[in-house]
Design a protein around this motif. Structure first.
Motif, PDB file in Angstrom:
ATOM      1  N   GLY A  56      37.766  83.002  20.842  1.00  0.00           N
ATOM      2  CA  GLY A  56      36.492  82.428  20.462  1.00  0.00           C
ATOM      3  C   GLY A  56      36.597  80.922  20.249  1.00  0.00           C
ATOM      4  O   GLY A  56      37.681  80.347  20.287  1.00  0.00           O
ATOM      5  N   ALA A  57      35.469  80.279  20.021  1.00  0.00           N
ATOM      6  CA  ALA A  57      35.443  78.824  19.863  1.00  0.00           C
ATOM      7  C   ALA A  57      36.377  78.383  18.735  1.00  0.00           C
ATOM      8  O   ALA A  57      36.313  78.907  17.619  1.00  0.00           O
ATOM      9  CB  ALA A  57      34.019  78.351  19.586  1.00  0.00           C
ATOM     10  N   LEU A  70      47.666  82.432  36.498  1.00  0.00           N
ATOM     11  CA  LEU A  70      48.603  83.074  37.425  1.00  0.00           C
ATOM     12  C   LEU A  70      47.980  84.291  38.099  1.00  0.00           C
ATOM     13  O   LEU A  70      48.419  84.704  39.173  1.00  0.00           O
ATOM     14  CB  LEU A  70      49.874  83.488  36.671  1.00  0.00           C
ATOM     15  N   GLU A  71      46.943  84.836  37.456  1.00  0.00           N
ATOM     16  CA  GLU A  71      46.297  86.043  37.990  1.00  0.00           C
ATOM     17  C   GLU A  71      44.981  86.248  37.250  1.00  0.00           C
ATOM     18  O   GLU A  71      44.932  86.114  36.027  1.00  0.00           O
ATOM     19  CB  GLU A  71      47.219  87.253  37.772  1.00  0.00           C
ATOM     20  N   GLY A  72      43.907  86.546  37.973  1.00  0.00           N
ATOM     21  CA  GLY A  72      42.625  86.818  37.344  1.00  0.00           C
ATOM     22  C   GLY A  72      41.779  85.568  37.140  1.00  0.00           C
ATOM     23  O   GLY A  72      42.083  84.488  37.665  1.00  0.00           O
ATOM     24  N   ASP A  73      40.700  85.705  36.348  1.00  0.00           N
ATOM     25  CA  ASP A  73      39.709  84.645  36.154  1.00  0.00           C
ATOM     26  C   ASP A  73      39.503  84.380  34.670  1.00  0.00           C
ATOM     27  O   ASP A  73      39.256  85.310  33.893  1.00  0.00           O
ATOM     28  CB  ASP A  73      38.361  85.041  36.776  1.00  0.00           C
ATOM     29  N   LEU A  74      39.555  83.117  34.269  1.00  0.00           N
ATOM     30  CA  LEU A  74      39.412  82.707  32.876  1.00  0.00           C
ATOM     31  C   LEU A  74      38.136  81.891  32.723  1.00  0.00           C
ATOM     32  O   LEU A  74      37.954  80.874  33.395  1.00  0.00           O
ATOM     33  CB  LEU A  74      40.633  81.878  32.454  1.00  0.00           C
ATOM     34  N   GLN A  75      37.252  82.356  31.826  1.00  0.00           N
ATOM     35  CA  GLN A  75      35.990  81.664  31.572  1.00  0.00           C
ATOM     36  C   GLN A  75      36.177  80.639  30.461  1.00  0.00           C
ATOM     37  O   GLN A  75      36.640  80.972  29.364  1.00  0.00           O
ATOM     38  CB  GLN A  75      34.924  82.674  31.149  1.00  0.00           C
ATOM     39  N   HIS A  76      35.801  79.391  30.743  1.00  0.00           N
ATOM     40  CA  HIS A  76      35.969  78.292  29.782  1.00  0.00           C
ATOM     41  C   HIS A  76      34.601  77.743  29.382  1.00  0.00           C
ATOM     42  O   HIS A  76      33.732  77.550  30.220  1.00  0.00           O
ATOM     43  CB  HIS A  76      36.804  77.177  30.419  1.00  0.00           C
ATOM     44  N   LYS A  77      34.447  77.473  28.069  1.00  0.00           N
ATOM     45  CA  LYS A  77      33.283  76.740  27.562  1.00  0.00           C
ATOM     46  C   LYS A  77      33.772  75.773  26.493  1.00  0.00           C
ATOM     47  O   LYS A  77      34.712  76.083  25.751  1.00  0.00           O
ATOM     48  CB  LYS A  77      32.244  77.694  26.956  1.00  0.00           C
ATOM     49  N   TYR A 101      35.764  71.531  20.521  1.00  0.00           N
ATOM     50  CA  TYR A 101      35.836  72.985  20.371  1.00  0.00           C
ATOM     51  C   TYR A 101      35.795  73.587  21.768  1.00  0.00           C
ATOM     52  O   TYR A 101      35.100  73.083  22.652  1.00  0.00           O
ATOM     53  CB  TYR A 101      34.648  73.516  19.569  1.00  0.00           C
ATOM     54  N   HIS A 102      36.543  74.672  21.965  1.00  0.00           N
ATOM     55  CA  HIS A 102      36.416  75.384  23.235  1.00  0.00           C
ATOM     56  C   HIS A 102      36.715  76.859  23.039  1.00  0.00           C
ATOM     57  O   HIS A 102      37.301  77.274  22.042  1.00  0.00           O
ATOM     58  CB  HIS A 102      37.316  74.758  24.319  1.00  0.00           C
ATOM     59  N   SER A 103      36.281  77.656  24.019  1.00  0.00           N
ATOM     60  CA  SER A 103      36.569  79.082  24.032  1.00  0.00           C
ATOM     61  C   SER A 103      37.077  79.463  25.412  1.00  0.00           C
ATOM     62  O   SER A 103      36.764  78.800  26.412  1.00  0.00           O
ATOM     63  CB  SER A 103      35.311  79.899  23.694  1.00  0.00           C
ATOM     64  N   GLU A 104      37.885  80.533  25.450  1.00  0.00           N
ATOM     65  CA  GLU A 104      38.451  81.020  26.701  1.00  0.00           C
ATOM     66  C   GLU A 104      38.388  82.546  26.692  1.00  0.00           C
ATOM     67  O   GLU A 104      38.916  83.178  25.769  1.00  0.00           O
ATOM     68  CB  GLU A 104      39.910  80.577  26.851  1.00  0.00           C
ATOM     69  N   PHE A 105      37.751  83.110  27.701  1.00  0.00           N
ATOM     70  CA  PHE A 105      37.615  84.564  27.790  1.00  0.00           C
ATOM     71  C   PHE A 105      37.982  85.045  29.188  1.00  0.00           C
ATOM     72  O   PHE A 105      37.792  84.329  30.180  1.00  0.00           O
ATOM     73  CB  PHE A 105      36.175  84.995  27.479  1.00  0.00           C
TER      74      PHE A 105
END
Length: 236
Positions: A56-57, A70-77, A101-105
């Motif tokens: 979370g943020a 390295l694998e898959g997709d990471l959502q950044h805000k 502030y940032h979040s990564e999912f």
């Protein structure tokens, strides 16, 4: 020439269920007084995040934060208004500077995302925060090291506020590669992503880390299936 070897199975480890993380250097609840940092390289986390989960943020300041999926997709805000998806073949940099502030999912619910989270101390504090992301697909050179990060704005890859250079290399053959240090006083932390390699006679396996400094060059012997990341940073 000075060296230090960090075998894969000596890293710190935290499994939170949704997050499985290996720490090359002290981080969160993992503390090793002999592994606080390597020069200006402060964090090297090897993270796996389960589907739909993430961070979370949360705040950062005065740190250069690099993510290499390295694998898959990471959502950044982030608090600068950036929204992006980074995936294998991308490199992302976040210069936290005066504070963000940032979040990564994990963008996908049905598969894990695997990525390296790397922190480098900046050359100067309180810079204006910035975000950048590039695809390195066009930079890839089979059986060669190729640059993905530097301090130069117009050079290949992303740039950061530090005299640091990162190179990746994927090899399908045995080959000797020579690496030249870019700046006096810098050292290199090599991280074996896949396969095996040998640096100045030291045999290294998957996820081993090897630091080398007080030299201006060194040699690498690759093997079929070798994939490695070299992180050159100031030592002082």
């Amino acid at each position: 020439m000075n060296t230090i070897l960090h075998k894969s199975d000596t890293r710190g480890h935290a499994n939170h269920g949704w997050l499985n993380s290996f720490h090359s250097f002290s981080f969160a609840n993992y503390y090793n007084p002999e592994r606080i940092h390597f020069g200006k390289l402060r964090v090297l986390n090897d993270d796996t995040v389960e589907g739909g989960k993430g961070f979370g943020a949360h705040p950062h300041d005065n740190m250069e934060i690099i993510s290499i999926p390295l694998e898959g997709d990471l959502q950044h805000k982030d608090s600068m208004g950036n929204t992006a998806v980074i995936k294998e073949g991308d490199v992302q940099v976040l210069s936290a500077g005066t504070g963000i502030y940032h979040s990564e999912f994990n963008k996908n619910a049905d598969k894990a995302v695997k990525f390296l989270q790397i922190w480098v101390f900046p050359r100067e504090k309180n810079v204006t925060p910035r975000y950048d992301q590039v695809s390195i697909k066009d930079l890839e050179k089979p059986n060669e090291l190729y640059q993905v990060l530097s301090p130069e704005k117009d050079a290949p890859g992303v740039w950061i506020h530090q005299d640091a250079w990162f190179h990746l290399g994927t090899f399908d053959q045995e080959k000797e590669v020579n690496y030249q240090i870019h700046k006096d006083g810098n050292g290199v932390y090599a991280f074996i992503l896949e396969g095996e390699a040998e640096i100045e006679g030291q045999k290294l396996s998957r996820r081993d880390g090897y630091g080398i400094w007080d030299t201006n060059k060194f040699s690498i012997r690759t093997q079929p299936g070798s994939r490695l990341l070299l992180m050159e940073v100031p030592m002082n």
